[in-house]
Motif scaffolding. Sequence first.
Motif, short mmCIF file in Angstrom:
data_model
loop_
_atom_site.label_atom_id
_atom_site.label_comp_id
_atom_site.label_asym_id
_atom_site.label_seq_id
_atom_site.Cartn_x
_atom_site.Cartn_y
_atom_site.Cartn_z
N ILE B 769 0.87 -1.19 0.00
CA ILE B 769 0.00 0.00 0.00
C ILE B 769 0.90 1.23 0.00
O ILE B 769 1.68 1.43 0.92
N GLU B 770 0.76 2.05 -1.05
CA GLU B 770 1.57 3.28 -1.09
C GLU B 770 0.97 4.30 -0.13
O GLU B 770 -0.23 4.27 0.13
N PRO B 771 1.80 5.22 0.38
CA PRO B 771 1.27 6.22 1.32
C PRO B 771 0.11 7.00 0.70
O PRO B 771 0.17 7.38 -0.47
N LEU B 772 -0.92 7.20 1.48
CA LEU B 772 -2.13 7.86 0.95
C LEU B 772 -2.03 9.38 1.11
O LEU B 772 -1.42 9.86 2.06
N PRO B 773 -2.68 10.13 0.21
CA PRO B 773 -2.77 11.57 0.43
C PRO B 773 -3.59 11.85 1.70
O PRO B 773 -4.34 10.99 2.14
N ASN B 774 -3.45 13.07 2.22
CA ASN B 774 -4.20 13.42 3.43
C ASN B 774 -5.63 13.80 3.09
O ASN B 774 -5.96 14.03 1.93
N ASP B 775 -6.44 13.89 4.14
CA ASP B 775 -7.79 14.46 4.00
C ASP B 775 -8.65 13.75 2.98
O ASP B 775 -9.24 14.38 2.11
N LEU B 776 -8.71 12.47 3.05
CA LEU B 776 -9.54 11.75 2.09
C LEU B 776 -10.81 11.29 2.80
O LEU B 776 -10.77 10.42 3.66
N THR B 777 -11.93 11.90 2.43
CA THR B 777 -13.20 11.43 2.96
C THR B 777 -14.14 11.16 1.79
O THR B 777 -14.25 11.98 0.88
N LEU B 778 -14.76 10.03 1.85
CA LEU B 778 -15.66 9.61 0.78
C LEU B 778 -17.10 9.86 1.18
O LEU B 778 -17.45 9.71 2.34
N ARG B 779 -17.93 10.18 0.17
CA ARG B 779 -19.36 10.28 0.44
C ARG B 779 -19.98 8.94 0.07
O ARG B 779 -20.37 8.71 -1.07
N ALA B 780 -19.97 8.03 1.01
CA ALA B 780 -20.50 6.69 0.72
C ALA B 780 -20.72 5.97 2.04
O ALA B 780 -20.27 6.43 3.09
N GLU B 781 -21.44 4.87 1.96
CA GLU B 781 -21.66 4.08 3.16
C GLU B 781 -20.42 3.22 3.43
O GLU B 781 -19.88 2.61 2.50
N PRO B 782 -19.98 3.15 4.68
CA PRO B 782 -18.78 2.35 4.99
C PRO B 782 -18.88 0.92 4.49
O PRO B 782 -17.92 0.37 3.96
N GLU B 783 -20.07 0.34 4.59
CA GLU B 783 -20.21 -1.05 4.18
C GLU B 783 -20.00 -1.19 2.67
O GLU B 783 -19.38 -2.14 2.19
N ASP B 784 -20.54 -0.20 1.92
CA ASP B 784 -20.36 -0.26 0.46
C ASP B 784 -18.88 -0.18 0.11
O ASP B 784 -18.38 -0.95 -0.72
N VAL B 785 -18.17 0.75 0.74
CA VAL B 785 -16.74 0.91 0.43
C VAL B 785 -15.98 -0.37 0.77
O VAL B 785 -15.15 -0.85 0.00
N HIS B 786 -16.31 -0.93 1.93
CA HIS B 786 -15.63 -2.14 2.36
C HIS B 786 -15.88 -3.27 1.36
O HIS B 786 -14.94 -3.97 0.94
N GLU B 787 -17.13 -3.44 0.95
CA GLU B 787 -17.46 -4.54 0.04
C GLU B 787 -16.81 -4.35 -1.32
O GLU B 787 -16.33 -5.30 -1.94
N ILE B 788 -16.80 -3.11 -1.79
CA ILE B 788 -16.18 -2.84 -3.11
C ILE B 788 -14.70 -3.18 -3.04
O ILE B 788 -14.15 -3.88 -3.90
N LEU B 789 -14.04 -2.70 -1.98
CA LEU B 789 -12.60 -2.98 -1.85
C LEU B 789 -12.35 -4.48 -1.75
O LEU B 789 -11.45 -5.01 -2.39
N CYS B 790 -13.16 -5.16 -0.93
CA CYS B 790 -12.97 -6.61 -0.77
C CYS B 790 -13.07 -7.29 -2.12
O CYS B 790 -12.26 -8.15 -2.46
N ASN B 791 -14.07 -6.89 -2.90
CA ASN B 791 -14.28 -7.58 -4.18
C ASN B 791 -13.09 -7.39 -5.11
O ASN B 791 -12.58 -8.36 -5.68
N VAL B 792 -12.62 -6.15 -5.26
CA VAL B 792 -11.53 -5.94 -6.23
C VAL B 792 -10.22 -6.54 -5.69
O VAL B 792 -9.43 -7.09 -6.46
N LEU B 793 -10.01 -6.47 -4.39
CA LEU B 793 -8.79 -7.06 -3.83
C LEU B 793 -8.82 -8.58 -3.98
O LEU B 793 -7.82 -9.20 -4.33
N ARG B 794 -10.00 -9.15 -3.74
CA ARG B 794 -10.13 -10.61 -3.84
C ARG B 794 -9.84 -11.05 -5.28
O ARG B 794 -9.10 -12.00 -5.53
#
Lengths: 152, 892
Positions: B769-794
């Motif tokens: 994981i490369e260092p992330l930029p600061n101040d990153l907030t998404l307008r989305a539901e945490p569960e949606d973000v988690h599931e999307i990440l899980c799917n693409v990582l998987r």
Amino acid sequence: MKVLIIEDGYEYHELFQRFLPDVTWIRQGSGPEALRWLERHDVEAIFLDLCFDRIPTEALLGDEEALTHRFNGDPVQARSYLQEQQGLFVLAALRAAGCTLPVILALEARDEPARWQRLQARYAPVDPLPDLHRPDILRRRLAELVEESPPS
Amino acid sequence: MILLLLALCSAQAAPPPGLPEIAQRAWIRAERAEAEGDPLEAARIYRSVWKIQGRIEGLLARAAALARAGELERALEELQEAGPDRDARVARARLLIEADRSREAAKILRGLTAGWGADPEIAQLRVQAELGVDPSGAMEPFALWLTLHEQELFEDEEVVRLAASLAHAWIERGEFERSRAVLDAASQTSSTVREALRSLYDELDLRQRAQLLAARPSLRLTAEASAGIRSATEALRQGEVRRAQRALSALPDAQLLHPEVLAVRARVALASGSPEQAEADLRLAETLDPLDPRWPVERATILDTHFGQRFDAEVFEALGRALRLRPENEEWRLQRVRVGARLGQDQVVREDLDWLSERSASAEVHRLAEDLARPRIEPAPIPPGNACPTGVEPEACAYFFLAFVLAQRDWPATVGAEQSDRDRAVRLIEQARTSAPGWVRPLNLQASLALGAPRPDAVTEAVALLRESLRIEPDQPDVYVFLGRLLRQGGDREGALEAWTRAVSSPSVGGAVAHLYLAEDAWGRWQIVAAQRHLDAYRAAAPSTTASLEARADRLAARLSGLRGGALAGGVFGALGLLVLATVLLGRLRRRPGVAELLEREPGAWRELAALASSTRHEVLRHHLGALGPIAESLERGDDRPARWLAERLDHPQGPLHRARERLAAVSSIASARGYPIDVAADPTFGPLVRLLDGLDVLRPSLRRGRGDIAWKLHALALLLEDEVEPKLAAFVRSAGRVVFDEGVIDRAIRAVRAEPTASWSEHVRFMIEPLPNDLTLRAEPEDVHEILCNVLRNAAAASAAAREDEIRVRVEIEEDPITAEEQIVVRIADRAPQPLTTSAIRSRPMEHGLGLTFDRVRRCGGSIAVEDEPGFAKAVVVRLPRVDPLTQEEG
């Protein structure tokens, strides 16, 4: 003062005509119409609506194909984005065509202040939508903008 | 696009479609100017099309005209000024190639292939440019490209011609390794897109070969091929793998799909350390020649030897197929007994042992018979298999599995391509369904694909397909679960409950998951006992499902235990506590919940509700009611015209009252459809709007008559609008679920994926994981973000493991839209695995419903997903999600 309203309906035009009758309001219904109109006419400022979802798709400015690519190949989502943000595409086209008139855009600043800073850096002179419950504020802001803007 | 570029080369081409009439006239004038030998004048006119209409075609035509007028530098400069537009960059590359500036063109095209997926036009241009840069070694990227995107490219005649000449050129130079990469790609394609090949290669030599390959292989081995096979086999016997590879590479490509050739190729692949490739070749051999038992047996042996016991079920099935063809083979039967015993296939094992005992008295048969007689504590679970089921045409299986792979990789490889992987997968599924109408897996996959399609009726279509699937095969608990989720999403709660209830009777993971959904539904309706009962049933039936389901179960358990804790709290105050709890519960039961309670249970409803709030603000409040104050002032001055004007608007059937009430009704429907009816009038967000509308309704007759005594009431309503209605709705629109996107979010997703029971790859794959930029907030539901990440990582991890590439890089960036200045958070997950057409890729992704749901989630978040090239890697799956304005983040 003469102001061009670019909106897909007639609501702003009716409202402003009624409550700010000392200003001359002219309405154009889409970006291309407005650009053509501006080639032949002069105004001192522009009031620009943001969402244009009541005009034919062909009259929308912007690269629908590129947006379709951006939205997973989904043309519906792309068109919807184009409609919802059309005011900005019109504004970009105005500036690209050399139009430097002051613009009031129907997008609130308080919702996205950082984005507004970027928009103002990119498209100045442009101001956010003032409080419409007080039409006199809109008139005052328009006058200030016209005064602040360099002659085009 | 090709048409467009041809248009640029021809002065007499028609204007591009979709231009407004005025621009079309300008275009024709420009063409005339060009025809009259004045390209500069043409360029001037094209500029107007570009600048006034905002059409990129204007710029492209202008650039071409400028180049023709000798103003190449100016043309290039203007195209460059157009920014990252794909067409402008292609045009620039084309002009550079024409000007013999291949190096610059290649640089642009390499960048474009990173950003635009599989695009035959760019591939061709890139080949030309790369050849200009380095005629001897330039084709390597092209060969890689072919391997990755053979489907798209081999449907393009020009690319096929280039590929064929490239392969021949390499063969002539003795570079068989390189030529094989291209021929392999061609052979994979030709076996599956035969119709496309037939129509495309009419004029090519390759067509005849491809047709032979595509036809069912009743073809005989040529003497040359037989010699090649002998030579490769001999080389293998002597341990000379490279010589064996060369011998195979030299075979005429018409023979590459012959089962005998495939079998030798599999042995060579095995010897060179690629059992996945070997297994894929043998699977293909069996698909093409299902009457020869050698292929399934050889494949079973590879699976058994190189993949441990994970694919026992497939080994068992493959041996069964072989034994049906040749039942007298003792060795295969013994092999099936060993695997069958591990799987708990007692009946078959017993029959096999009886059969073997009659013919052989070997010690192993005795030992196996004793093992079978001994009681087992727990039979090993049968892993999900992808073998072709009995009674299903092999051709249908081949179509289905290929469709499956294409569906999985539709992340967008095909952005810019004329035909997407998804379209191709849909076509293949239809072929599979035609070949095997009673087989439900194609139907289920089709439902998943329909869900990911950009159509408003996607959910309805998916539901219809799933119902059809269940009509054919009712015993599919996971399909019932999937159906229930879709029905619930579409507002049909009763239908969802029915589907889940059907699933729970099954003693499977699907049945357990259905219990969890029923528990959540019961909790949402305050049916505490039922919620607890279903949750217990879920826990009992499925000790481990996926990380996100476990998290949901944990959340629900915490809420239920909170209630119990409240009830039992405090020794002497126990009774009092119960009383308080009962009072609270009764209070909650009496008071219908509002939007906040709805969102607590159904966070996914926010986007729909926010859209309603936003359009109410925009269309109703700003457009129509923005002047309540000035109208009141006019009345005070004795001017009743504005009041009458407002009355007219309020009376209008499309007026603000009507539209606002419609939206409020929609808010109620959204809540009811999710099973949580809310009281809109009492809701803190929408309640003030109801009060405003009621007030206006009451004032309507007085406004019509222009009565001055209502001025103060209008002032009061103006105040309500300014102080309550607008701020409440605005705050709601800004109140989306927010996710602070930091390393922790990615870590959690990686941990969740690694913890999944099917993550057999997890120990081999490393995430950087490369260092992330600061101040990153998404307008989305945490569960949606988690599931999307899980799917693409998987997906990335499974593909990497299958390709034996162990490194995956995750990079996060901020991207700004050049027009609207909106910011996106861009997550790039890069891996080095090519997108393979092997069965191991299929196996690693057993859940065919995941893809459509992930697309749906991304869309629900207002984001997008694509596959792009990544320097140093094979590809990157790129997820873009909207960023919350950093200056408003604290409001969340």
